[in-house]
Design a protein around this motif. Structure first.
Motif, short mmCIF file in Angstrom:
data_model
loop_
_atom_site.label_atom_id
_atom_site.label_comp_id
_atom_site.label_asym_id
_atom_site.label_seq_id
_atom_site.Cartn_x
_atom_site.Cartn_y
_atom_site.Cartn_z
N GLU A 94 62.89 17.38 -8.65
CA GLU A 94 61.76 17.16 -7.69
C GLU A 94 62.35 16.13 -6.60
O GLU A 94 61.68 16.28 -5.46
N TYR A 95 62.99 15.22 -7.05
CA TYR A 95 63.53 13.98 -6.39
C TYR A 95 64.59 14.77 -5.12
O TYR A 95 64.13 14.51 -3.87
N TRP A 96 65.58 15.64 -5.63
CA TRP A 96 66.36 15.95 -4.28
C TRP A 96 65.67 17.09 -3.38
O TRP A 96 65.90 17.01 -2.50
N ILE A 97 64.65 17.80 -4.30
CA ILE A 97 63.89 18.90 -3.30
C ILE A 97 63.34 18.00 -2.18
O ILE A 97 63.11 18.25 -0.87
N GLU A 98 62.39 16.99 -2.65
CA GLU A 98 61.55 16.29 -1.84
C GLU A 98 62.33 15.31 -0.86
O GLU A 98 61.84 15.64 0.39
N VAL A 99 63.35 14.99 -1.43
CA VAL A 99 64.46 14.20 -0.16
C VAL A 99 64.87 15.04 0.91
O VAL A 99 64.90 14.94 2.08
N ASN A 100 65.10 16.35 0.65
CA ASN A 100 65.52 17.39 1.60
C ASN A 100 64.65 17.73 2.24
O ASN A 100 64.72 17.92 3.49
N ARG A 101 63.39 17.94 1.87
CA ARG A 101 62.31 18.38 2.66
C ARG A 101 62.15 17.07 3.73
O ARG A 101 61.78 17.35 4.77
N LEU A 102 61.94 15.97 3.17
CA LEU A 102 61.78 14.96 4.14
C LEU A 102 62.73 14.82 5.14
O LEU A 102 62.69 14.26 6.48
N GLU A 103 64.09 15.09 4.79
CA GLU A 103 65.18 15.04 5.75
C GLU A 103 64.99 16.19 6.79
O GLU A 103 65.06 15.90 7.82
N ASN A 104 64.64 17.33 6.51
CA ASN A 104 64.06 18.44 7.58
C ASN A 104 62.94 17.82 8.38
O ASN A 104 62.83 18.20 9.46
N GLN A 105 61.90 17.18 7.81
CA GLN A 105 60.95 16.61 8.62
C GLN A 105 61.39 15.35 9.62
O GLN A 105 60.99 15.57 10.93
N ALA A 106 62.35 14.82 9.13
CA ALA A 106 63.00 13.83 10.01
C ALA A 106 63.78 14.50 10.99
O ALA A 106 63.74 13.82 12.32
N ASP A 107 64.37 15.52 10.76
CA ASP A 107 65.09 16.26 11.82
C ASP A 107 64.08 16.85 12.94
O ASP A 107 64.25 16.66 14.17
N GLN A 108 62.86 17.29 12.56
CA GLN A 108 61.96 17.61 13.62
C GLN A 108 61.38 16.53 14.50
O GLN A 108 61.15 16.53 15.61
N ILE A 109 61.06 15.29 13.63
CA ILE A 109 60.62 14.37 14.30
C ILE A 109 61.52 13.74 15.35
O ILE A 109 61.57 13.31 16.69
N HIS A 110 62.86 13.76 14.95
CA HIS A 110 63.98 13.33 15.83
C HIS A 110 64.24 14.05 17.05
O HIS A 110 64.27 13.58 18.40
N ARG A 111 64.00 15.56 17.09
CA ARG A 111 64.18 16.36 18.04
C ARG A 111 62.79 16.12 19.18
O ARG A 111 63.04 16.03 20.31
N LYS A 112 61.75 15.90 18.40
CA LYS A 112 60.49 15.49 19.41
C LYS A 112 60.67 14.26 20.11
O LYS A 112 60.22 14.23 21.26
N LEU A 113 61.27 13.20 19.27
CA LEU A 113 61.38 11.96 19.92
C LEU A 113 62.28 12.12 21.29
O LEU A 113 62.25 11.62 22.36
#
Length: 159
Positions: A94-113
């Motif tokens: 669950e840890y590595w799955i959730e961190v991967n999901r968070l990194e994808n979310q961070a990518d989206q936030i980064h592009r919007k920024l």
């Protein structure tokens, strides 16, 4: 932040020293090196982002940076919770799955920024300063994913 980064460096050096003076390790040496180095990278990126804000005299960060920081904080919490599980290699999926999901979310936030920075609200110099800060925060998110990938590799090898 600087004190936290130096404490992280000290911990990394202590790990390397212990690793170099031990014949038997809990798992592969190269995995321990990779894990310690990746954790150190996270701290380096976080310190760099804070330094840039101070050095560039940035008084206000653009809207959305708080979302980037929230993602990083959650990744940090998950990583801290996962590290003791390396002893048993249990409950890590669950840890590595959730961190991967968070990194994808961070990518989206980064592009919007980035889109927000280039919308004409800021002058060119301010865009360059702010872009560098948000890019380094994105690198920190990538580093959290690298830690999670290393943990996954270790868990697979040891199972």
């Amino acid at each position: 932040m600087r004190a936290a980064e130096h404490a992280g460096d000290d911990a990394t050096h202590a790990i390397f020293h212990q690793l170099n003076s031990s014949f038997i390790t809990p798992f592969d040496r190269e995995d321990i090196y990779a894990l310690a180095s990746s954790l150190d990278d996270i701290m380096d990126f976080m310190e760099e982002a804070v330094d840039l804000v101070v050095l560039y005299n940035i008084e206000e960060l653009p809207k959305g940076v708080e979302q980037q920081i929230e993602v990083l904080a959650r990744a940090a919490e998950l990583t801290a919770e996962a590290m003791p599980h390396l002893r048993t290699m249990e409950n890590l999926t669950e840890y590595w799955i959730e961190v991967n999901r968070l990194e994808n979310q961070a990518d989206q936030i980064h592009r919007k920024l980035l889109a927000h920075l280039f919308n004409g609200k800021y002058d060119a110099i301010e865009v360059l300063k702010l872009k560098q800060v948000v890019d380094v925060l994105e690198e920190a998110a990538d580093a959290f994913e690298h830690v999670a990938n290393t943990v996954e590799t270790i868990a697979v090898k040891e199972s």
